[in-house]
Scaffold this active site. Structure first.
Site, PDB file in Angstrom:
ATOM      1  N   SER A 142       0.853  -1.269   0.141  1.00 28.74           N
ATOM      2  CA  SER A 142      -0.222   0.127   0.177  1.00 28.74           C
ATOM      3  C   SER A 142       0.859   1.270  -0.143  1.00 28.74           C
ATOM      4  CB  SER A 142      -0.875  -0.092   1.049  1.00 28.74           C
ATOM      5  OG  SER A 142      -1.717   1.313   1.352  1.00 28.74           O
ATOM      6  N   TYR A 155      -1.366  -0.190  10.280  1.00 28.28           N
ATOM      7  CA  TYR A 155      -1.795  -0.356   9.019  1.00 28.28           C
ATOM      8  C   TYR A 155      -0.449  -0.189   8.115  1.00 28.28           C
ATOM      9  CZ  TYR A 155      -3.470  -0.794   4.288  1.00 28.28           C
ATOM     10  OH  TYR A 155      -3.660  -1.083   2.740  1.00 28.28           O
ATOM     11  N   ALA A 156       0.026   1.292   8.347  1.00 30.40           N
ATOM     12  CA  ALA A 156       1.242   1.851   7.654  1.00 30.40           C
ATOM     13  C   ALA A 156       2.479   0.823   8.173  1.00 30.40           C
ATOM     14  CB  ALA A 156       1.483   3.001   8.135  1.00 30.40           C
ATOM     15  N   SER A 158       2.298  -2.236   9.020  1.00 31.96           N
ATOM     16  CA  SER A 158       2.381  -3.528   8.520  1.00 31.96           C
ATOM     17  C   SER A 158       2.844  -3.654   7.063  1.00 31.96           C
ATOM     18  CB  SER A 158       0.907  -4.056   8.571  1.00 31.96           C
ATOM     19  OG  SER A 158       0.157  -3.772   7.791  1.00 31.96           O
ATOM     20  N   LYS A 159       2.354  -2.625   6.217  1.00 28.32           N
ATOM     21  CA  LYS A 159       2.821  -2.410   4.938  1.00 28.32           C
ATOM     22  C   LYS A 159       4.437  -2.130   4.578  1.00 28.32           C
ATOM     23  CE  LYS A 159      -1.315  -3.654   3.140  1.00 28.32           C
ATOM     24  NZ  LYS A 159      -1.433  -4.778   2.552  1.00 28.32           N
TER      25      LYS A 159
HETATM   26  N1  NAD Z   1      -8.583  -0.612  -1.423  1.00 36.80           N
HETATM   27  C1  NAD Z   1      -7.678   0.155  -1.373  1.00 36.80           C
HETATM   28  O1  NAD Z   1      -7.714   1.368  -1.667  1.00 36.80           O
HETATM   29  C2  NAD Z   1      -6.202  -0.484  -1.089  1.00 36.80           C
HETATM   30  C3  NAD Z   1      -5.230   0.646  -1.126  1.00 36.80           C
HETATM   31  C4  NAD Z   1      -3.840  -0.080  -0.867  1.00 36.80           C
HETATM   32  C5  NAD Z   1      -3.772  -1.611  -0.696  1.00 36.80           C
HETATM   33  N2  NAD Z   1      -4.842  -2.088  -0.461  1.00 36.80           N
HETATM   34  C6  NAD Z   1      -4.338  -3.496  -0.009  1.00 36.80           C
HETATM   35  O2  NAD Z   1      -5.104  -4.393  -1.152  1.00 36.80           O
HETATM   36  C7  NAD Z   1      -5.549  -5.609  -0.479  1.00 36.80           C
HETATM   37  C8  NAD Z   1      -6.967  -5.837  -0.636  1.00 36.80           C
HETATM   38  O3  NAD Z   1      -7.702  -4.915  -0.153  1.00 36.80           O
HETATM   39  P1  NAD Z   1      -9.169  -4.637  -0.715  1.00 36.80           P
HETATM   40  O4  NAD Z   1      -9.325  -2.954  -0.617  1.00 36.80           O
HETATM   41  O5  NAD Z   1      -9.687  -5.371  -2.035  1.00 36.80           O
HETATM   42  O6  NAD Z   1     -10.259  -5.058   0.530  1.00 36.80           O
HETATM   43  P2  NAD Z   1     -11.430  -6.219   0.519  1.00 36.80           P
HETATM   44  O7  NAD Z   1     -11.856  -6.051   1.863  1.00 36.80           O
HETATM   45  O8  NAD Z   1     -12.370  -5.899  -0.667  1.00 36.80           O
HETATM   46  O9  NAD Z   1     -10.776  -7.632   0.353  1.00 36.80           O
HETATM   47  C9  NAD Z   1      -9.879  -8.165   1.232  1.00 36.80           C
HETATM   48  C10 NAD Z   1     -10.373  -9.515   1.463  1.00 36.80           C
HETATM   49  O10 NAD Z   1      -9.230 -10.051   2.307  1.00 36.80           O
HETATM   50  C11 NAD Z   1      -9.887 -11.032   3.225  1.00 36.80           C
HETATM   51  N3  NAD Z   1      -9.290 -11.255   4.591  1.00 36.80           N
HETATM   52  C12 NAD Z   1      -9.053 -10.530   5.443  1.00 36.80           C
HETATM   53  N4  NAD Z   1      -8.531 -11.093   6.430  1.00 36.80           N
HETATM   54  C13 NAD Z   1      -8.265 -12.322   6.100  1.00 36.80           C
HETATM   55  C14 NAD Z   1      -7.416 -13.299   6.880  1.00 36.80           C
HETATM   56  N5  NAD Z   1      -7.236 -13.258   8.025  1.00 36.80           N
HETATM   57  N6  NAD Z   1      -7.547 -14.701   6.058  1.00 36.80           N
HETATM   58  C15 NAD Z   1      -7.911 -14.494   4.814  1.00 36.80           C
HETATM   59  N7  NAD Z   1      -8.330 -13.811   4.099  1.00 36.80           N
HETATM   60  C16 NAD Z   1      -8.756 -12.323   4.548  1.00 36.80           C
HETATM   61  C17 NAD Z   1     -11.565 -10.375   3.393  1.00 36.80           C
HETATM   62  O11 NAD Z   1     -12.371 -11.456   3.569  1.00 36.80           O
HETATM   63  C18 NAD Z   1     -11.463  -9.759   1.908  1.00 36.80           C
HETATM   64  O12 NAD Z   1     -12.451 -10.499   1.254  1.00 36.80           O
HETATM   65  C19 NAD Z   1      -5.285  -5.427   1.218  1.00 36.80           C
HETATM   66  O13 NAD Z   1      -4.049  -6.043   1.492  1.00 36.80           O
HETATM   67  C20 NAD Z   1      -5.136  -3.881   1.234  1.00 36.80           C
HETATM   68  O14 NAD Z   1      -4.260  -3.565   2.266  1.00 36.80           O
HETATM   69  C21 NAD Z   1      -6.103  -1.575  -0.645  1.00 36.80           C
END
Ligand code: NAD
Length: 259
Positions: A142, A155-156, A158-159
């Site tokens: 992220s 969060y920050a 962790s990433k």
């Molecule tokens: N959406 C954003 O703006 C954004 C930006 C930067 C990074 N990210 C990263 O992208 C990734 C996906 O995020 P997203 O926005 O699509 O979120 P999302 O909530 O749509 O999807 C995340 C999925 O991870 C699953 N999950 C959570 N904890 C889990 C666990 N312990 N074991 C197995 N599955 C688990 C959830 O059930 C969910 O389906 C994450 O790592 C997030 O940090 C997202």
């Protein structure tokens, strides 16, 4: 069909970016093991992404649980022995102001976003190394790794840790022909029930994106497919931002020259 004959594990595949990545691999001919904590959402996603049910296998599991991860990897490799690719997309981004953050809040975020990718990568790569096969791993990081925001110390952190874990894993696994890279998304609009965001936050973060729009899961998926395909065979240990320019600087500032 760039991924015909290939197979991939995607964590966090029930929703959002992980689901978009799984969809992109399926469209390119790969078989995909869909992993997620939410069993119902995962099964719904599988029904939509693979109506015939031939190209996917579904594994409800918690990526924080090493035993469950090892068992799921055995099942994924039984379904698709050719599997040599992993995308760690499962993640959580709750908001907890620093002085209100409970120990359990910190542990949940660090264990999901940092320990989870370690456990899943170990599970696949132990098997690849034992079989003398190379492979490829992509961690979904992220922009928060480089830019803190209120309520996101866990969060920050962790990433930022995941970025270093990516580099460390890349160095150790390179001799085995396994590449490890990260994609670092900016704001991607997913409207997740599992990671809810306030409207005020969404509005504020959307307005500062130089390319003028929020990201979509397929923006991230295209870079993930590049990083696990033949065109990136000499790339490992890299963190690639896919963020509409958000990490480039402070585009909202006015010109500094006096009127
Ligand atoms: N959406 C954003 O703006 C954004 C930006 C930067 C990074 N990210 C990263 O992208 C990734 C996906 O995020 P997203 O926005 O699509 O979120 P999302 O909530 O749509 O999807 C995340 C999925 O991870 C699953 N999950 C959570 N904890 C889990 C666990 N312990 N074991 C197995 N599955 C688990 C959830 O059930 C969910 O389906 C994450 O790592 C997030 O940090 C997202």
């Amino acid at each position: 069909m760039r991924f015909q004959g290939r197979a991939v594990v995607v964590t966090g595949a029930a929703h959002g970016i992980g689901r978009g990545i799984a969809e992109a691999y399926l469209a390119e001919g790969a078989r995909v093991a869909l992993w997620d904590l939410r069993e119902d959402a995962l099964k719904d996603a599988a029904r939509v992404l693979d109506p015939a049910g031939r190209s996917t296998t579904v594994q409800p599991l918690d990526v924080r649980d090493a035993r469950a991860v090892a068992a799921a990897m055995d099942a994924a490799l039984a379904f698709a022995p050719e599997c040599d690719t992993l995308v760690n997309a499962a993640g959580i981004y709750p908001s907890h102001p620093l002085l209100e953050m409970a120990e359990a809040d910190w542990d949940a975020v660090l264990n999901t976003n940092l320990k989870g990718p370690l456990l899943v990568t170990q599970a696949l790569c132990r098997r690849l190394v034992a079989q003398g096969r190379g492979g490829s791993v992509v961690n979904i990081s992220s922009g928060a790794a480089n830019s803190a925001r209120p309520g996101a110390a866990h969060y920050a952190t962790s990433k930022a840790g995941l970025n270093m874990l990516t580099r460390a894993m890349a160095l150790e696994l390179a001799p085995h022909g396994i590449r490890v890279n990260a994609v670092s998304p900016g704001y991607v609009e997913v409207n997740s029930p599992f990671n809810p965001l306030s409207q005020a936050y969404k509005d504020a973060i959307s307005t500062g994106i130089p390319l003028g729009r929020a990201g979509r899961p397929d923006d991230i998926a295209r870079t993930v497919l590049f990083l696990t395909g033949p065109d990136s065979e000499w790339i490992t240990g890299s963190i690639i931002s896919v963020d509409g320019g958000s990490g480039a600087g402070r585009s909202q500032l006015p010109l500094s020259r006096p009127e």
